[in-house]
Design a protein around this motif. Structure first.
Motif, mmCIF file in Angstrom:
data_model
loop_
_atom_site.group_PDB
_atom_site.id
_atom_site.type_symbol
_atom_site.label_atom_id
_atom_site.label_comp_id
_atom_site.label_asym_id
_atom_site.label_seq_id
_atom_site.Cartn_x
_atom_site.Cartn_y
_atom_site.Cartn_z
ATOM 1 N N PHE A 1 16.148 18.468 49.205
ATOM 2 C CA PHE A 1 16.747 17.500 48.267
ATOM 3 C C PHE A 1 15.887 16.243 48.105
ATOM 4 N N ILE A 2 15.201 15.861 49.170
ATOM 5 C CA ILE A 2 14.298 14.704 49.050
ATOM 6 C C ILE A 2 13.201 15.048 48.026
ATOM 7 N N LYS A 3 12.663 16.252 48.150
ATOM 8 C CA LYS A 3 11.576 16.636 47.237
ATOM 9 C C LYS A 3 12.074 16.774 45.798
ATOM 10 N N ILE A 4 13.269 17.323 45.633
ATOM 11 C CA ILE A 4 13.748 17.587 44.274
ATOM 12 C C ILE A 4 14.293 16.320 43.608
ATOM 13 N N LEU A 5 15.106 15.561 44.342
ATOM 14 C CA LEU A 5 15.777 14.412 43.699
ATOM 15 C C LEU A 5 14.984 13.104 43.814
ATOM 16 N N LYS A 6 14.017 13.082 44.714
ATOM 17 C CA LYS A 6 13.130 11.911 44.886
ATOM 18 C C LYS A 6 13.880 10.571 44.941
ATOM 19 N N PRO A 7 14.803 10.432 45.867
ATOM 20 C CA PRO A 7 15.499 9.138 45.955
ATOM 21 C C PRO A 7 14.538 8.046 46.428
ATOM 22 N N ASP A 8 14.868 6.800 46.123
ATOM 23 C CA ASP A 8 14.001 5.699 46.567
ATOM 24 C C ASP A 8 14.261 5.339 48.018
ATOM 25 N N MET A 9 15.447 5.671 48.500
ATOM 26 C CA MET A 9 15.744 5.352 49.901
ATOM 27 C C MET A 9 16.688 6.381 50.495
ATOM 28 N N PHE A 10 16.583 6.543 51.814
ATOM 29 C CA PHE A 10 17.356 7.553 52.529
ATOM 30 C C PHE A 10 18.058 6.883 53.704
ATOM 31 N N TYR B 1 12.948 10.030 60.764
ATOM 32 C CA TYR B 1 11.483 9.959 60.815
ATOM 33 C C TYR B 1 10.812 11.037 59.973
ATOM 34 N N VAL B 2 11.482 12.181 59.837
ATOM 35 C CA VAL B 2 10.919 13.238 58.988
ATOM 36 C C VAL B 2 10.792 12.685 57.564
ATOM 37 N N VAL B 3 11.882 12.063 57.119
ATOM 38 C CA VAL B 3 11.917 11.579 55.735
ATOM 39 C C VAL B 3 10.989 10.379 55.555
ATOM 40 N N GLN B 4 10.940 9.526 56.568
ATOM 41 C CA GLN B 4 10.040 8.376 56.496
ATOM 42 C C GLN B 4 8.588 8.839 56.358
ATOM 43 N N LYS B 5 8.278 9.906 57.112
ATOM 44 C CA LYS B 5 6.902 10.421 57.038
ATOM 45 C C LYS B 5 6.633 11.079 55.688
ATOM 46 N N MET B 6 7.705 11.405 54.974
ATOM 47 C CA MET B 6 7.520 11.944 53.619
ATOM 48 C C MET B 6 7.262 10.813 52.626
ATOM 49 N N GLY B 7 7.312 9.573 53.087
ATOM 50 C CA GLY B 7 7.005 8.442 52.219
ATOM 51 C C GLY B 7 8.227 7.803 51.578
ATOM 52 N N VAL B 8 9.417 8.104 52.113
ATOM 53 C CA VAL B 8 10.632 7.526 51.535
ATOM 54 C C VAL B 8 11.242 6.556 52.545
ATOM 55 N N MET B 9 11.567 5.358 52.102
ATOM 56 C CA MET B 9 12.155 4.371 52.992
ATOM 57 C C MET B 9 13.398 4.965 53.672
ATOM 58 N N SER B 10 13.431 4.957 54.985
ATOM 59 C CA SER B 10 14.554 5.551 55.711
ATOM 60 C C SER B 10 15.187 4.538 56.634
ATOM 61 N N LYS B 11 16.490 4.593 56.661
ATOM 62 C CA LYS B 11 17.190 3.613 57.492
ATOM 63 C C LYS B 11 18.350 4.300 58.199
ATOM 64 N N GLN B 12 18.539 3.993 59.477
ATOM 65 C CA GLN B 12 19.658 4.589 60.204
ATOM 66 C C GLN B 12 20.938 3.824 59.882
ATOM 67 N N PRO C 1 4.084 10.614 49.298
ATOM 68 C CA PRO C 1 5.197 11.570 49.250
ATOM 69 C C PRO C 1 4.711 12.953 48.815
ATOM 70 N N PRO C 2 5.327 14.004 49.317
ATOM 71 C CA PRO C 2 4.827 15.370 49.057
ATOM 72 C C PRO C 2 4.748 15.717 47.579
ATOM 73 N N TRP C 3 5.644 15.164 46.752
ATOM 74 C CA TRP C 3 5.613 15.552 45.339
ATOM 75 C C TRP C 3 4.397 14.976 44.608
#
Ligand code: CFM
Ligand code: HCA
Length: 531
Positions: A449-458, A466-477, A514-516
């Motif tokens: 879903f990160i790859k398909i919808l490309k949200p600006d933040m997770f 950390y998986v998502v952060q390493k994909m280049g998307v701002m991630s916050k717990q 980001p992977p895309w």
């Protein structure tokens, strides 16, 4: 949008595809509330974000009660993992005790599994009483205890007699339910059966309880600051910075505010049946939501002084944050979010994000039930299965001595039209058209879903951040707040806005692609940027 979901799931074997599809819905029309499958077993082999029943009982509901000793009967790993990680803060009040920095475990070994662990549990209770002299003790069972058949109820009853303090046993073995949710229910049942209602304090005017607020990062304190300023008297917060003494008197309040519906709606309902105290669904996450909740509460009491004071406090609090909130809104406006937390925050935080001009395009819960998605109106239609039946449903009756009619029938009916009185509408109604709502999301789907919808933040938890952060998307717990907070109420909203803006604008993103931007997402060739 339907295609998006199919694309995300296309690699699954047919059976898995069929099952997961029922847990994912798309809100195709603004006023539509489609049915979702929830609170069922995770497919074996799938990396879920869920936790276990013990996590929900001991970790979530009991853990924050600071003046009880919470003994975990089981191997040390279950305790060690839970030690301080949830950030449920507590303060020591003069002369009172706070055991939250300790971790009490029977540290079961192989020999205890073979020969039984009751002896060790008896010894642990004895040590806890002698060393800490607590007012009460809880015992939470982890998986092996149920498997070998230790009778924790008998040990608790014996200890209660011997030491003259309440010793409560919780059979919340990790496997008891499909998620943390079963543990919430078990904890709710025992608190209701044994603690709520045994106190005899004299309540003051405008007495309230806050249910389902666990003081993560100090949220409860920020909410309390505002409610105190208006003139409410909080009897008990369940269970953030919670106290056994306060919870005993919860039946003296005039209303229960329910912040996290999933983890504590059982207590709210049972208190209403037994003592006549109505509950209101609250949300102190987000500026607009906080204002709305404060107005609901003032309207509930219907007292002119309270209504006036509420407006005055709202004005004062807004004046303190408005300029800065506007500044952060300008920075964040128009961005999109992927929001996935346990059972409440995935809804609550959408409201705070809306305050900042951020739209949540995909959200869902780890372990919530259909009512948290579709609203309480569906409760009577929820099918029970073997897993639900495993959890005791306790029936409470009207307590003739302590039952109070707080609202007349007419006023109850009138208020029901104006405020969420004993009602929660769920997450789906709050989401926009075309958004994706997903239950028990797993790691594979997260990446898809990160790859398909490309949200600006997770926004999610420790396991996937950390998986998502390493994909280049701002991630916050949004469980631990990445060690920041509070995020509740007016001042909390500003702390959140600052943290999110800092995350989005950090120059670190220049160094991750980001992977895309490197992998083609659809068949075809990639062209250089700008061509
Ligand atoms: Fe309620 Fe919670 Fe939540 Fe929850 Fe949790 Fe939590 Fe959560 Mo982590 S009680 S459902 S079981 S709001 S621990 S404080 S953050 S998953 S969304
Ligand atoms: C739990 C606790 C947890 C885990 C957080 C996370 C919490 O479910 O046992 O996965 O990041 O809030 O601490 O939800």
């Amino acid at each position: 949008m339907k295609k998006v979901v199919e694309r995300a799931l296309e690699k699954y074997p047919a059976k898995v595809f069929k099952s997961r599809k029922e847990h994912i819905i798309i809100k195709e029309n603004e006023d539509e509330v489609p049915e979702i499958t929830a609170n069922t077993r995770t497919i074996p082999g799938i990396i879920t974000n869920r936790g276990c029943c013990y996590a929900g009982c001991k970790g979530v509901v009991l853990g924050p009660i600071k003046d009880m000793v919470h003994i975990v009967h089981g191997p040390i790993g279950c305790s060690y993992y839970a030690w301080g990680t949830r950030r449920n803060k507590a303060k020591v009040i003069d002369g009172e005790k706070n055991f939250l920095e300790y971790c009490f475990s029977t540290d079961m070994q192989e020999s205890d599994i073979v020969f039984g662990g009751e002896k060790k549990l008896r010894q642990a209770i004895k040590e806890a009483v002698e060393l800490f002299n607590p007012k009460a003790i809880t015992i939470s069972a982890t998986c092996p205890v149920g498997l070998i058949g230790d009778d924790i109820n008998a040990v608790a009853a014996e200890a209660q007699k011997l030491y003259g303090i309440q010793v409560l046993a919780f059979s919340c073995e990790g496997y008891k339910g499909v998620s943390q949710s079963a543990g919430h229910h078990i904890a709710n049942n025992n608190l209701m059966k044994h603690v709520i209602g045994i106190g005899d304090m004299k309540p003051k005017k405008y007495s309230i309880n806050i249910l389902g607020e666990y003081n993560i990062g100090g949220d409860g304190w920020e909410i309390k600051r505002v409610l105190d300023k208006i003139g409410y008297n909080i009897i008990a917060i369940m269970t953030g910075d919670g106290s056994y003494e306060d919870i005993k008197n919860a039946h003296k309040a005039d209303v229960n505010l329910v912040q996290c519906h999933r983890s504590i709606n059982y207590i709210a309902e049972m208190i209403e049946t037994k003592y006549g105290i109505p509950w209101i669904k609250a949300n102190f996450i987000g500026v607009k939501s906080t204002i709305e909740t404060l107005r609901y509460l003032a309207n509930y009491f219907g007292d002119d002084m309270l209504i006036e004071k509420t407006e005055e406090v709202i004005k004062e609090e807004l004046a303190d944050i408005e300029g800065q909130m506007e500044y952060y809104k300008e920075k964040l406006q128009g961005r999109t979010a992927f929001l996935y937390v346990g059972g409440s925050r995935s809804h609550h935080y959408q409201e705070l994000l809306k305050d900042l001009g951020v739209e949540t395009i995909i959200s869902g819960y780890e372990f919530a039930h259909r009512d948290d998605y579709e609203g309480r109106e569906v409760i009577s239609t929820i099918k029970t299965d073997a897993d639900n039946k495993n959890i005791e449903e306790i029936k409470v009756e009207k307590d003739e001595k302590n039952y109070r009619v707080i609202l007349s029938k007419e006023r109850y009916e009138k208020l029901k039209k104006e405020i969420p009185l004993s009602y929660y509408g769920g997450i789906i109604k709050a989401m926009n058209k075309n958004s994706v709502i997903i239950d028990d999301l797993n790691h594979y789907e997260t990446e898809e879903f990160i790859k398909i919808l490309k949200p600006d933040m997770f926004f999610s938890g420790i396991k996937d951040k950390y998986v998502v952060q390493k994909m280049g998307v701002m991630s916050k717990q949004l469980h631990s707040y990445d060690y920041s907070g509070p995020y509740a109420g007016f001042k909390g909203a500003l702390v959140f806005a600052r943290d999110v803006a800092a995350g989005v604008y950090t120059p670190a993103w220049k160094y991750v692609t980001p992977p895309w931007k490197t992998e083609p997402m659809i068949e075809g060739t990639l062209e250089e940027e700008g061509e």
